[in-house]
Design a protein around this motif. Structure first.
Motif, PDB file in Angstrom:
ATOM      1  N   UNK A   5     -42.815 -13.146 -26.564  1.00  0.00           N
ATOM      2  CA  UNK A   5     -44.109 -14.387 -25.950  1.00  0.00           C
ATOM      3  C   UNK A   5     -42.476 -15.424 -24.789  1.00  0.00           C
ATOM      4  N   UNK A   6     -41.131 -15.544 -25.277  1.00  0.00           N
ATOM      5  CA  UNK A   6     -40.163 -15.903 -24.077  1.00  0.00           C
ATOM      6  C   UNK A   6     -40.295 -14.815 -23.067  1.00  0.00           C
ATOM      7  N   UNK A   7     -41.116 -13.861 -22.860  1.00  0.00           N
ATOM      8  CA  UNK A   7     -40.977 -13.132 -21.317  1.00  0.00           C
ATOM      9  C   UNK A   7     -42.418 -13.094 -20.898  1.00  0.00           C
ATOM     10  N   UNK A   8     -42.829 -13.731 -21.550  1.00  0.00           N
ATOM     11  CA  UNK A   8     -44.921 -13.676 -21.262  1.00  0.00           C
ATOM     12  C   UNK A   8     -44.429 -14.640 -20.258  1.00  0.00           C
ATOM     13  N   UNK A   9     -45.364 -14.654 -18.363  1.00  0.00           N
ATOM     14  CA  UNK A   9     -45.418 -15.038 -17.481  1.00  0.00           C
ATOM     15  C   UNK A   9     -47.129 -15.850 -17.196  1.00  0.00           C
ATOM     16  N   UNK A  10     -47.919 -14.976 -17.283  1.00  0.00           N
ATOM     17  CA  UNK A  10     -49.603 -14.740 -17.307  1.00  0.00           C
ATOM     18  C   UNK A  10     -49.548 -16.342 -17.943  1.00  0.00           C
ATOM     19  N   UNK A  11     -49.371 -16.566 -19.246  1.00  0.00           N
ATOM     20  CA  UNK A  11     -50.131 -17.421 -19.869  1.00  0.00           C
ATOM     21  C   UNK A  11     -49.708 -18.510 -19.371  1.00  0.00           C
ATOM     22  N   UNK A  12     -48.690 -18.756 -19.185  1.00  0.00           N
ATOM     23  CA  UNK A  12     -47.953 -20.156 -18.552  1.00  0.00           C
ATOM     24  C   UNK A  12     -48.012 -20.729 -17.412  1.00  0.00           C
ATOM     25  N   UNK A  13     -49.260 -19.570 -16.643  1.00  0.00           N
ATOM     26  CA  UNK A  13     -48.917 -20.222 -15.926  1.00  0.00           C
ATOM     27  C   UNK A  13     -50.860 -20.589 -14.933  1.00  0.00           C
ATOM     28  N   UNK A  14     -51.020 -21.722 -14.708  1.00  0.00           N
ATOM     29  CA  UNK A  14     -53.162 -21.474 -14.318  1.00  0.00           C
ATOM     30  C   UNK A  14     -53.185 -20.600 -13.787  1.00  0.00           C
ATOM     31  N   UNK A  15     -54.492 -20.330 -14.067  1.00  0.00           N
ATOM     32  CA  UNK A  15     -54.608 -18.979 -13.544  1.00  0.00           C
ATOM     33  C   UNK A  15     -54.280 -17.732 -13.588  1.00  0.00           C
ATOM     34  N   UNK A  16     -53.110 -17.185 -13.985  1.00  0.00           N
ATOM     35  CA  UNK A  16     -51.726 -16.001 -13.828  1.00  0.00           C
ATOM     36  C   UNK A  16     -52.560 -15.063 -14.223  1.00  0.00           C
TER      37      UNK A  16
END
Length: 256
Positions: A5-16
Motif C-alpha cells: 500500500x505504501x508504494x501504490x499510487x493509482x488507488x490514491x489518485x483520482x481516476x488514476x
C-alpha cells in the motif's frame, strides 16, 4: 500501512487508472507532429532511444528516463514531455530499456548508461538528465562513481523526479517477486548508499504524493546534501507534466 500500500499510487489518485492511456495518446500525437529518430544502443528491441531534434543546432542534450517500477512502459509513452526542452532548443533523448523480470535493476542501470553514452555521441554540448520514479532512480545512478559513463563530465544537472533512492523497502513488497532485489543489489543500486556526486542534483517530488515517495525524495536530498523541491498540489502521476511546458517551475529547474 503495509509495504504494498505504501508504494501504490493509482488507488490514491483520482481516476488514476486512466493515466497510462492518456500518456500514450498524448505521446503518439506529439510524435506525429515531431517524428523522432529511433537510435538503437543495444542488442534487444527495447534498447533504443527516441531522439527529438530542434530546428536549430541543439543547445545540448536532455535525457529523460521513464518510470514504471522497472517493470512497465516504454520510451514511446512519454514523447510529449519532450515539448518543453525542445522548445528551448535542446535535443531530447528518451531511452527504453529491458524490463524486470527479464533483467535485474543492475542491468537496467548499465543499459541506461549505455543509452546516455550513445545519445551524447549524437549531440554535442552539455547534458541534462531527468527521470521519473524508477527513472529518477536511474538518472541518480548515472552520477554514481561505480557506473561507467564516459560522458559524465558533460553532465550539468540531474533532476530525479519522485525518485526511488533506497531499494530496501521494495524488498518487502509483492513487486519483489518480479524485481528480485536481494540485499546486495539493494545496497549497490540505491543512490543513498553512494557518495554525493560532483555534478548538481535537484530532487523534485509532488506535495500530494504518497508519504513513501516524499520520504524517498527527502532521503536522497539529505544523503547528498542537494536541494529538494516539494511541489504543492502535485501527485505521482501529474508531477511530470511541467516538463512539457518550458515556463513551468519543473522545466526551469532542469533547463535554467
Amino acid at each position: 500501512m503495509g509495504p504494498d500500500d505504501a508504494y501504490a499510487n493509482a488507488p490514491y489518485i483520482p481516476d488514476g487508472e486512466s493515466y497510462p492511456a492518456r500518456w500514450a495518446a498524448e505521446a503518439a500525437a506529439f510524435r506525429n507532429r515531431h517524428p523522432p529518430d529511433v537510435v538503437p544502443y543495444g542488442e534487444t528491441t527495447r534498447q533504443a532511444f527516441d531522439l527529438f531534434l530542434p530546428e536549430q543546432e541543439p543547445r545540448g542534450l536532455v535525457v529523460f528516463v521513464h518510470g514504471g517500477y522497472w517493470m512497465r512502459f516504454g520510451r514511446g509513452d512519454w514523447s510529449h514531455l519532450a515539448a518543453g526542452p525542445l522548445s528551448e532548443g535542446w535535443a531530447v533523448a528518451m531511452p527504453g530499456y529491458d524490463l524486470c523480470p527479464d533483467v535485474h535493476i543492475r542491468d537496467i542501470t548499465r543499459q541506461v548508461a549505455r543509452a546516455v553514452t550513445v545519445a551524447s555521441e549524437r549531440v554535442s554540448g552539455p547534458l541534462r538528465l531527468a527521470g521519473h520514479s524508477a527513472g529518477g532512480h536511474l538518472v541518480a545512478r548515472m552520477c554514481c562513481s561505480d557506473v561507467s559513463l564516459t560522458e559524465r563530465g558533460r553532465i550539468e544537472r540531474i533532476l530525479p523526479i519522485s525518485p526511488v533512492s533506497d531499494l530496501e523497502p521494495l524488498r518487502e513488497t509483492s513487486m519483489n517477486d518480479t524485481l528480485r532485489i536481494d540485499s546486495r543489489e539493494a545496497e549497490q543500486e540505491s543512490p543513498v548508499h553512494h557518495p554525493a556526486p560532483d555534478c548538481p542534483v535537484h530532487v523534485w517530488v509532488g506535495g500530494d504524493e504518497r508519504p513513501a515517495f516524499i520520504d524517498q525524495a527527502r532521503w536522497l536530498s539529505a544523503s547528498w546534501d542537494m536541494p529538494l523541491t516539494v511541489e504543492p498540489g502535485r501527485h505521482h502521476f501529474d508531477v511530470i507534466d511541467g516538463l512539457a511546458d518550458a515556463a513551468s517551475p519543473l522545466a526551469r529547474a532542469l533547463l535554467s
